[in-house]
Scaffold this motif. Structure first.
Motif, mmCIF file in Angstrom:
data_model
loop_
_atom_site.group_PDB
_atom_site.id
_atom_site.type_symbol
_atom_site.label_atom_id
_atom_site.label_comp_id
_atom_site.label_asym_id
_atom_site.label_seq_id
_atom_site.Cartn_x
_atom_site.Cartn_y
_atom_site.Cartn_z
ATOM 1 N N ARG A 52 0.819 -1.212 0.000
ATOM 2 C CA ARG A 52 0.000 0.000 0.000
ATOM 3 C C ARG A 52 0.858 1.269 0.000
ATOM 4 O O ARG A 52 0.333 2.368 0.124
ATOM 5 N N LEU A 54 2.783 2.506 2.258
ATOM 6 C CA LEU A 54 2.661 3.282 3.492
ATOM 7 C C LEU A 54 4.009 3.540 4.147
ATOM 8 O O LEU A 54 4.125 4.423 4.998
ATOM 9 N N GLY A 58 3.683 3.880 7.998
ATOM 10 C CA GLY A 58 2.621 2.891 8.112
ATOM 11 C C GLY A 58 2.950 1.803 9.111
ATOM 12 O O GLY A 58 2.079 1.359 9.865
ATOM 13 N N TRP A 142 -8.107 3.340 9.564
ATOM 14 C CA TRP A 142 -6.882 3.629 8.795
ATOM 15 C C TRP A 142 -6.617 2.545 7.761
ATOM 16 O O TRP A 142 -6.274 2.839 6.610
ATOM 17 N N TRP A 143 -6.825 1.307 8.137
ATOM 18 C CA TRP A 143 -6.584 0.189 7.233
ATOM 19 C C TRP A 143 -7.593 0.181 6.086
ATOM 20 O O TRP A 143 -7.245 -0.126 4.948
ATOM 21 N N ARG A 145 -9.247 2.851 4.855
ATOM 22 C CA ARG A 145 -9.015 3.993 3.962
ATOM 23 C C ARG A 145 -7.856 3.747 3.003
ATOM 24 O O ARG A 145 -7.853 4.256 1.886
ATOM 25 N N SER A 146 -6.864 2.979 3.436
ATOM 26 C CA SER A 146 -5.687 2.741 2.601
ATOM 27 C C SER A 146 -5.786 1.454 1.793
ATOM 28 O O SER A 146 -4.811 1.068 1.141
ATOM 29 N N ASP A 147 -6.934 0.788 1.817
ATOM 30 C CA ASP A 147 -7.082 -0.490 1.121
ATOM 31 C C ASP A 147 -7.260 -0.251 -0.373
ATOM 32 O O ASP A 147 -8.233 0.374 -0.805
ATOM 33 N N PRO A 148 -6.350 -0.759 -1.221
ATOM 34 C CA PRO A 148 -6.508 -0.555 -2.668
ATOM 35 C C PRO A 148 -7.557 -1.465 -3.293
ATOM 36 O O PRO A 148 -8.012 -1.213 -4.411
#
Length: 386
Positions: A52, A54, A58, A142-143, A145-148
């Motif tokens: 991701r 991060l 991250g 947080w996880w 929102r950053s999940d592609p």
């Protein structure tokens, strides 16, 4: 100065010394266990974090937000090991023998250790009830929102409370008062503000299906939830057929009392809950995918945490009877550690039966405490009589 004040002074010094020793050793053991758990967790999550993009931030964010949950898991075992380390060291160094020669009985020694044990237990309650639910939800947000690839997320079901069900083909401003709605969500994005692949099943008071509604997307704003790209099917029991409604609008308001936070929590396999949220869920005012038996057992176990630590203290107290000549060659600390681990396993077995609804919540939490308290007390009395 009276004799009582003279006796009270050394007792306070001894209480402070034992409390600091116990808390420091428990903290050291907890730090070691957390470090091992963090390493194992990062071995599993490092690849998704780097995919991701991060980076180091991250990794540090994941470690910081996951720390309270790991501390909550490691606390009981770290307290047991810390107690054994402290008592074994005091016994081998003849500190226990000196205290007993000065007139301190094992019961008095136990009484001096109980305040620190209760303080750790109260800290565990605050950690489990207030800190861990917040940090785990922040980690999930947080996880997410950053999940592609959010479409690979966890699908879930929940009930919209009775009287809140939306009406097919209209803005749901006048829902049927006797209806209840079963909802299925495919996945959520943007920390629960957007839901996709929504299936709603409206039922009457007897549980019969009235209509089904499918929406490709639902978005939460200040005005509430809005459904997009709706397809609706009504069920008629008079003719025993199902017909698609042609007048369904492309958008409709979804009267759903649960917000993005609830959606995000439901999308998780397991999410820690505060006591306030557990009580709301038991009364149908909060969304959860956990059974009432699980919620009640969690509530009982949480507030009995200090008592379980006192049971571990009783199990560890037997090491004060290590023979002076045996020293560290004694197997007694190992047996006490095994008894503490057995206590944790038995409590977990009772808890599992409570989660499955096989036992009421009090029966799933209290008997283990009573059984091991009696066993530890019997062992102490037998060692005292020798």
């Amino acid at each position: 100065m009276t004799s009582q004040s003279i006796a009270r002074g050394p007792r306070h010094v001894l209480l402070r010394y034992l409390s600091v020793s116990l808390i420091s050793r428990a903290a050291m053991c907890c730090g070691i266990l957390i470090a091992l758990m963090e390493i194992l967790a990062l071995l599993e999550q490092m690849t998704p974090i780097l995919r991701r993009h991060l980076g180091l931030a991250g990794v540090l964010t994941y470690m910081a937000l996951h720390l309270p949950a790991m501390m909550q898991t490691a606390l009981p075992l770290s307290v047991l090991i810390g107690m054994l380390l402290m008592l074994t060291q005091m016994t081998v160094n003849s500190e226990v023998a000196i205290l007993r020669a000065s007139g301190l009985s094992p019961v008095g020694f136990l009484r001096l250790l109980i305040p620190a044990t209760l303080a750790i237990g109260l800290f565990g309650i605050v950690l489990e009830d207030q800190i861990t639910p917040r940090t785990e939800l922040a980690l999930a947000s947080w996880w997410n929102r950053s999940d592609p690839h959010p479409e690979d997320g966890h699908a879930f079901w929940f009930h919209v409370p009775r009287g809140q069900a939306s009406t097919c083909g209209m803005a749901a401003t006048s829902p049927a008062p006797t209806a209840s709605e079963l909802a299925h969500i495919g996945y959520v994005t943007h920390a629960g503000h957007d839901a996709y692949e929504i299936d709603l099943y409206d039922r009457d008071a007897s549980g019969r299906l009235l209509r089904t509604l499918h929406a490709d997307h639902a978005h939460h704003s200040e005005q509430g939830w809005t459904l997009h790209d709706i397809r609706c099917i009504s069920v008629s029991f008079a003719s025993l057929d199902a017909t698609a409604d042609d007048d369904t609008s492309p958008e409709a308001r979804w009267i759903n009392p649960f917000g993005p936070t609830d959606m995000l929590r439901l999308s998780l396999d397991s999410s820690p809950l505060s006591s306030n949220l557990i009580l709301k869920a038991l009364h149908g005012r909060a969304a959860t995918n956990l059974t009432p038996g699980y919620l009640r057992a969690t509530l009982f176990e949480r507030f009995l945490r200090p008592l379980s630590l006192i049971v571990m203290l009783l199990l560890a107290m037997s090491v004060i009877y290590i023979p002076p000549r045996t020293g560290l060659r004694s197997w007694l600390p190992v047996w006490c550690l095994g008894a503490g681990l057995l206590f944790i396993i038995v409590q977990g077995m009772f808890r599992a039966m409570g989660n499955a609804g096989l036992l009421p919540a009090p029966v799933a939490t209290v008997p283990g405490l009573i059984i091991f308290t009696l066993a530890a007390g019997t062992a102490l009395l037998r060692n005292e009589d020798k």
